[in-house]
Design a protein around this motif. Structure first.
Motif, PDB file in Angstrom:
ATOM      1  N   LYS A 291     -12.239 -48.036 -14.244  1.00  0.00           N
ATOM      2  CA  LYS A 291     -11.707 -47.631 -13.232  1.00  0.00           C
ATOM      3  C   LYS A 291     -10.411 -48.617 -12.747  1.00  0.00           C
ATOM      4  CE  LYS A 291     -15.527 -49.036 -10.733  1.00  0.00           C
ATOM      5  NZ  LYS A 291     -15.990 -50.610 -10.552  1.00  0.00           N
ATOM      6  N   SER A 292      -9.983 -49.448 -13.750  1.00  0.00           N
ATOM      7  CA  SER A 292      -8.471 -50.265 -12.796  1.00  0.00           C
ATOM      8  C   SER A 292      -7.683 -48.828 -14.082  1.00  0.00           C
ATOM      9  CB  SER A 292      -8.128 -51.024 -13.727  1.00  0.00           C
ATOM     10  OG  SER A 292      -8.709 -51.417 -14.771  1.00  0.00           O
ATOM     11  N   MET A 293      -7.481 -48.191 -14.506  1.00  0.00           N
ATOM     12  CA  MET A 293      -6.904 -47.399 -15.488  1.00  0.00           C
ATOM     13  C   MET A 293      -6.667 -46.109 -14.635  1.00  0.00           C
ATOM     14  SD  MET A 293      -5.520 -48.672 -18.062  1.00  0.00           S
ATOM     15  CE  MET A 293      -4.803 -47.141 -19.109  1.00  0.00           C
ATOM     16  N   SER A 294      -7.922 -46.213 -14.452  1.00  0.00           N
ATOM     17  CA  SER A 294      -7.656 -44.263 -13.929  1.00  0.00           C
ATOM     18  C   SER A 294      -7.572 -44.351 -11.917  1.00  0.00           C
ATOM     19  CB  SER A 294      -9.408 -43.614 -13.177  1.00  0.00           C
ATOM     20  OG  SER A 294     -10.162 -43.884 -14.681  1.00  0.00           O
ATOM     21  N   ILE A 295      -7.788 -45.518 -11.340  1.00  0.00           N
ATOM     22  CA  ILE A 295      -6.634 -46.187 -10.181  1.00  0.00           C
ATOM     23  C   ILE A 295      -5.000 -46.055 -10.697  1.00  0.00           C
ATOM     24  CG2 ILE A 295      -6.588 -47.418  -8.171  1.00  0.00           C
ATOM     25  CD1 ILE A 295      -8.927 -47.912  -8.343  1.00  0.00           C
ATOM     26  N   SER A 296      -4.902 -46.683 -11.585  1.00  0.00           N
ATOM     27  CA  SER A 296      -3.110 -46.929 -11.462  1.00  0.00           C
ATOM     28  C   SER A 296      -2.499 -45.310 -11.801  1.00  0.00           C
ATOM     29  CB  SER A 296      -3.096 -47.795 -12.850  1.00  0.00           C
ATOM     30  OG  SER A 296      -3.283 -47.544 -14.353  1.00  0.00           O
ATOM     31  N   LEU A 297      -4.057 -44.054 -13.122  1.00  0.00           N
ATOM     32  CA  LEU A 297      -3.041 -42.867 -13.164  1.00  0.00           C
ATOM     33  C   LEU A 297      -3.002 -41.838 -11.957  1.00  0.00           C
ATOM     34  CD1 LEU A 297      -2.542 -40.591 -15.346  1.00  0.00           C
ATOM     35  CD2 LEU A 297      -5.154 -40.915 -15.262  1.00  0.00           C
ATOM     36  N   ILE A 298      -3.809 -42.267 -10.814  1.00  0.00           N
ATOM     37  CA  ILE A 298      -3.790 -41.509  -9.629  1.00  0.00           C
ATOM     38  C   ILE A 298      -2.449 -41.870  -8.809  1.00  0.00           C
ATOM     39  CG2 ILE A 298      -5.449 -40.925  -7.906  1.00  0.00           C
ATOM     40  CD1 ILE A 298      -7.922 -41.617  -9.293  1.00  0.00           C
ATOM     41  N   VAL A 299      -3.056 -42.736  -8.696  1.00  0.00           N
ATOM     42  CA  VAL A 299      -1.425 -43.811  -7.770  1.00  0.00           C
ATOM     43  C   VAL A 299      -0.456 -43.049  -8.727  1.00  0.00           C
ATOM     44  CG1 VAL A 299      -0.213 -45.447  -6.871  1.00  0.00           C
ATOM     45  CG2 VAL A 299      -2.668 -45.399  -7.505  1.00  0.00           C
ATOM     46  N   THR A 300       0.027 -43.462  -9.756  1.00  0.00           N
ATOM     47  CA  THR A 300       1.231 -43.143 -10.129  1.00  0.00           C
ATOM     48  C   THR A 300       1.095 -41.756 -10.161  1.00  0.00           C
ATOM     49  OG1 THR A 300       1.106 -44.448 -11.985  1.00  0.00           O
ATOM     50  CG2 THR A 300       2.741 -42.754 -12.258  1.00  0.00           C
TER      51      THR A 300
ATOM     52  N   THR B 273      -5.117 -44.007 -21.441  1.00  0.00           N
ATOM     53  CA  THR B 273      -6.310 -44.189 -20.741  1.00  0.00           C
ATOM     54  C   THR B 273      -7.272 -43.360 -22.169  1.00  0.00           C
ATOM     55  OG1 THR B 273      -5.640 -43.522 -18.738  1.00  0.00           O
ATOM     56  CG2 THR B 273      -8.079 -42.930 -18.840  1.00  0.00           C
ATOM     57  N   ILE B 274      -6.677 -42.337 -22.257  1.00  0.00           N
ATOM     58  CA  ILE B 274      -7.900 -41.855 -23.721  1.00  0.00           C
ATOM     59  C   ILE B 274      -7.461 -42.537 -24.815  1.00  0.00           C
ATOM     60  CG2 ILE B 274      -7.491 -39.739 -25.436  1.00  0.00           C
ATOM     61  CD1 ILE B 274      -6.347 -38.028 -23.126  1.00  0.00           C
ATOM     62  N   ARG B 275      -6.100 -43.338 -25.167  1.00  0.00           N
ATOM     63  CA  ARG B 275      -6.721 -43.798 -26.455  1.00  0.00           C
ATOM     64  C   ARG B 275      -7.790 -45.043 -26.361  1.00  0.00           C
ATOM     65  NH1 ARG B 275      -1.282 -45.333 -29.070  1.00  0.00           N
ATOM     66  NH2 ARG B 275      -1.150 -45.755 -26.902  1.00  0.00           N
ATOM     67  N   MET B 276      -8.362 -45.651 -25.025  1.00  0.00           N
ATOM     68  CA  MET B 276      -8.466 -46.418 -24.329  1.00  0.00           C
ATOM     69  C   MET B 276      -9.918 -46.442 -24.554  1.00  0.00           C
ATOM     70  SD  MET B 276      -6.536 -48.994 -22.459  1.00  0.00           S
ATOM     71  CE  MET B 276      -8.113 -49.880 -21.657  1.00  0.00           C
TER      72      MET B 276
ATOM     73  N   SER C  16     -17.994 -43.556 -18.247  1.00  0.00           N
ATOM     74  CA  SER C  16     -16.819 -43.767 -18.565  1.00  0.00           C
ATOM     75  C   SER C  16     -15.577 -44.120 -17.531  1.00  0.00           C
ATOM     76  CB  SER C  16     -15.405 -42.208 -19.130  1.00  0.00           C
ATOM     77  OG  SER C  16     -14.602 -42.443 -19.810  1.00  0.00           O
ATOM     78  N   LEU C  17     -15.554 -43.422 -16.684  1.00  0.00           N
ATOM     79  CA  LEU C  17     -14.688 -44.019 -14.976  1.00  0.00           C
ATOM     80  C   LEU C  17     -15.023 -45.541 -14.778  1.00  0.00           C
ATOM     81  CD1 LEU C  17     -15.713 -40.339 -13.575  1.00  0.00           C
ATOM     82  CD2 LEU C  17     -13.245 -40.843 -13.929  1.00  0.00           C
ATOM     83  N   SER C  18     -16.366 -45.716 -14.553  1.00  0.00           N
ATOM     84  CA  SER C  18     -16.522 -47.257 -13.783  1.00  0.00           C
ATOM     85  C   SER C  18     -16.075 -47.692 -15.263  1.00  0.00           C
ATOM     86  CB  SER C  18     -17.845 -47.559 -14.009  1.00  0.00           C
ATOM     87  OG  SER C  18     -18.701 -47.726 -15.472  1.00  0.00           O
ATOM     88  N   ARG C  19     -15.776 -47.772 -16.144  1.00  0.00           N
ATOM     89  CA  ARG C  19     -15.325 -48.452 -17.311  1.00  0.00           C
ATOM     90  C   ARG C  19     -13.803 -48.713 -16.961  1.00  0.00           C
ATOM     91  NH1 ARG C  19     -18.141 -47.999 -22.399  1.00  0.00           N
ATOM     92  NH2 ARG C  19     -17.532 -45.437 -22.415  1.00  0.00           N
TER      93      ARG C  19
END
Lengths: 304, 229
Positions: free
Chosen positions: A16-25, A199-202, A11-14
Motif C-alpha cells: 500500500k505505502s509503496m503504491s501510494i508513493s509511486l502514484i504521488v510521484t 516496488t517490483i523487487r520488493m 499485492s496491492l494491500s501488501r
C-alpha cells in the motif's frame, strides 16, 4: 484470471505505502509534463496567431489613423506597393506576409471572444476597423531598428509595432516556465522509474515462495508476470487520471478563470481541447513509464 | 522417458564438473533412487530434468524431447509433465490444504470444474480427506509432505521428482510417504527420488543409481543403498 486478480489484490494491500508513493510521484511528474506540454501548445497558438515569429507588425493606414503618414486616409495601392517594395529591398527582412482587414477581424473575434468584456468590445468593431498589415520576419530578430525606422517614415504606414518588444518578455517567461516544468518532470520521471523497479523487487521478494511454486508447476511466464504488470498499469492509470484532474483544474481556475479574463488582449489562450490532447500524451507516457521497467524487471527478478 | 546423453554440467566459476559425461536412460513407469553424498551431483541431475539448469555439453531428453533445445516459452509445458516434491514441503502458509493443491492447477489455467473434481480426489488419494480446510501449520510434517505430494501429482504428471522427501520426517512417517510414492508409481508415473535414507532404499528394492563426484558409479536394477555416509 481469478487467481491473478486475487494475487493483484493481495499485492496491492501488501504494498500500500509503496503504491501510494509511486502514484504521488507519478502524478506530480505527469502534471508537470502536462503543464510543459500545455505551454508548448500555447506557444504554438501564439505563433500561429501572430505570424511565424514575434517580430514586426506593419499596419497600413485606415480611415482614422492618427499618424502623420495617414493624412490621406486609407493607404493607397501605390503606397501599399511602395511598402512592399521597401520590405523586399531591405536586407534585414527575411520574409513577410500580408493580413487583410477581414483576417485581422477574424483573429480579433477569436481573441476578444475569450471574455465577456471582450465580446462587448467586439460589437463596436467591423472588418473596416482594421488595417491591412504586414507580419515581417527578420533575418535577425534583435535588429528590428533599421526596418522599423525605414517603414515608420513611409506614407501610408499607420504604425510599426515590434511584437518582440511588447510581447517578448511574456513569452520568454513562458518558455522558461515550460523548460523548468519539463526538466523537473524529467527528474521525477527518473524517480518514478526507480520506484516502479523498487516496488517490483520488493513484491518479487515477498512473493518468492509463490513464484517459485508457480514456476515449478509450469505456470507460464506471462501468468507469473501478469499480477506485476496489472499492478503497475493500475498505478499508471490512477496517476494519469489524477494528473488529468489537476490539469483540468488548472484550465478551469487559471486559464479560464484568470488568463482568458484578464490577459485576453495579448493572445488567444489554450482551450480545453488542447488540455484534452495533452492528457492523451501524458496517459500514454504514464503507461510507458510503468510498463517498460515492469516488463524488463519482472524478467530479471522473476527469472521467468 | 528420460535420457541423458553424455551430459556434462559445469557451473560458472567451478573447475570440477557437477555432472561428468553422464549416460543414462530411465523408462516410463520406473522407480529410481538417486543416492550419493552431498555435492555428488544429485540435485544437478534433477535440475537438468526440470530445465532449471542447462547442460554444458551433451543432451537431455524428457518425454522424447531434447529439452536443452526447448525455447523458454515451452519450458512451462515441460514442467507441467514433471511434478516435484522437496524436503522442506514448500507449501504456501497463508493458504489452506485445498487452496495449496488447487493453486498448482489455477496458475496453469485449468478450468474451475476440473479443479473442483481433481483436488478432493487427490487429497483422498494421499490420505488427507477431511483436512482440506486446515492451514499447513495445523498439520504434522508427514501430513504437510502429503499435501506437497498432492500438489505435485494433482495435474497427473508423467514424472514425479522427489528431492529427499523424507529428509525432515521420522522413520514411521517416512514409510507412509514411501507407500504413497509407490502408489503413484503404480499409476505408471515415473518416480525419481534423491535420498540419503538407507533403510527406505533397502526396503523398496528398486533401481538405484549412485553418483560420486558427478559420475555414475553404480546403477543396479534392484539395488540397496550401499553408500556409506
Amino acid at each position: 484470471m481469478r487467481s491473478t486478480l486475487s494475487e493483484l489484490r493481495q499485492s496491492l494491500s501488501r504494498n500500500k505505502s509503496m503504491s501510494i508513493s509511486l502514484i504521488v510521484t507519478m502524478t506530480v511528474s505527469l502534471l508537470l509534463a502536462a503543464l510543459g506540454l500545455l505551454i508548448l501548445a500555447q506557444s504554438d497558438r501564439t505563433e500561429k496567431y501572430l505570424g511565424d515569429r514575434l517580430q514586426l507588425q506593419v499596419n497600413l493606414c485606415t480611415k482614422n489613423s492618427p499618424s502623420a503618414n495617414c493624412i490621406g486616409g486609407f493607404a493607397t495601392k501605390a503606397q501599399q506597393a511602395a511598402v512592399e517594395e521597401a520590405l523586399r529591398g531591405n536586407s534585414q527582412v527575411e520574409s513577410f506576409e500580408e493580413r487583410t482587414p477581414a483576417e485581422q477581424y477574424e483573429a480579433a473575434r477569436v481573441k476578444f471572444g475569450q471574455s465577456e468584456t471582450g465580446r462587448k468590445q467586439l460589437e463596436t468593431f467591423s472588418p473596416a476597423s482594421f488595417p491591412s498589415s504586414y507580419f515581417v520576419t527578420l533575418v535577425d530578430p534583435q535588429k528590428y531598428d533599421s526596418v522599423e525606422s525605414e517603414l515608420n517614415g513611409m506614407d501610408g504606414v499607420g504604425s510599426v509595432i515590434s511584437l518582440k518588444e511588447t510581447l517578448g518578455p511574456l513569452f520568454t517567461a513562458l518558455d522558461k516556465l515550460r523548460d523548468g516544468a519539463l526538466a523537473i518532470s524529467g527528474l521525477l520521471v527518473v524517480a518514478a522509474i526507480l520506484q516502479v523497479s523498487n516496488t517490483i523487487r520488493m513484491t518479487a521478494y515477498a512473493r518468492r515462495r509463490e513464484i517459485g511454486i508457480m514456476r515449478l508447476v509450469g505456470a507460464s511466464s506471462w501468468h507469473i508476470q501478469l499480477p506485476f504488470v496489472l499492478e503497475s498499469l493500475l498505478a499508471a492509470l490512477i496517476s494519469a487520471a489524477l494528473a488529468a484532474a489537476g490539469l483540468m483544474a488548472f484550465m478551469r481556475f487559471v486559464v479560464y478563470g484568470y488568463l482568458r479574463q484578464t490577459l485576453d488582449t495579448f493572445t488567444t489562450w489554450v482551450a480545453y481541447g488542447d488540455a484534452v490532447q495533452v492528457i492523451g500524451y501524458t496517459t500514454v507516457l504514464a503507461v510507458l513509464l510503468a510498463m517498460l521497467p515492469t516488463l524488463l524487471l519482472t524478467r530479471k527478478y522473476l527469472d521467468v | 522417458m528420460i535420457r541423458f546423453d553424455k551430459v556434462t554440467k559445469t557451473y560458472p566459476g567451478q573447475k570440477r564438473a557437477a555432472l561428468d559425461a553422464v549416460d543414462l536412460e530411465i523408462e516410463k513407469g520406473e522407480f529410481v533412487f538417486l543416492v550419493g553424498a552431498s555435492g555428488s551431483g544429485k540435485s544437478t541431475f534433477l535440475r537438468l530434468i526440470l530445465r532449471e539448469a542447462r547442460p554444458t555439453s551433451g543432451r537431455v531428453y524428457v518425454a522424447g524431447k531434447e529439452i536443452n533445445k526447448l525455447s523458454s516459452w515451452k519450458v512451462p509445458k515441460l514442467r507441467r509433465q514433471v511434478g516435484t516434491v522437496f524436503q522442506d514441503f514448500r507449501l504456501l502458509p497463508n493458504k489452506t490444504v485445498t487452496e495449496n493443491v488447487a493453486f498448482a492447477l489455477e496458475v496453469i489455467g485449468r478450468p474451475r470444474a476440473d479443479i473442483k473434481k481433481l483436488v478432493p480426489e487427490t487429497l483422498e488419494m494421499v490420505g488427507l480427506e477431511g483436512k482440506g480446510h486446515r492451514m499447513p501449520d495445523e498439520l504434522s510434517g508427514g501430513e504437510q509432505q502429503r499435501v506437497a505430494v498432492a500438489r505435485a501429482f494433482v495435474n497427473r504428471p508423467m514424472i514425479l521428482i522427489a528431492d529427499e522427501p523424507t529428509g525432515n520426517l521420522d522413520p514411521a512417517t517416512s514409510v507412509g510417504i514411501m507407500k504413497l510414492l509407490d502408489r503413484i508409481n503404480r499409476t505408471d508415473t515415473t518416480v525419481i527420488m534423491a535420498t540419503h535414507d538407507s533403510s527406505i532404499v533397502d526396503q523398496m528394492r528398486k533401481r538405484v543409481i549412485e553418483l560420486e563426484g558427478g559420475l555414475i558409479v553404480r546403477d543396479e536394477a534392484r539395488g540397496i543403498y550401499g553408500y556409506q555416509n
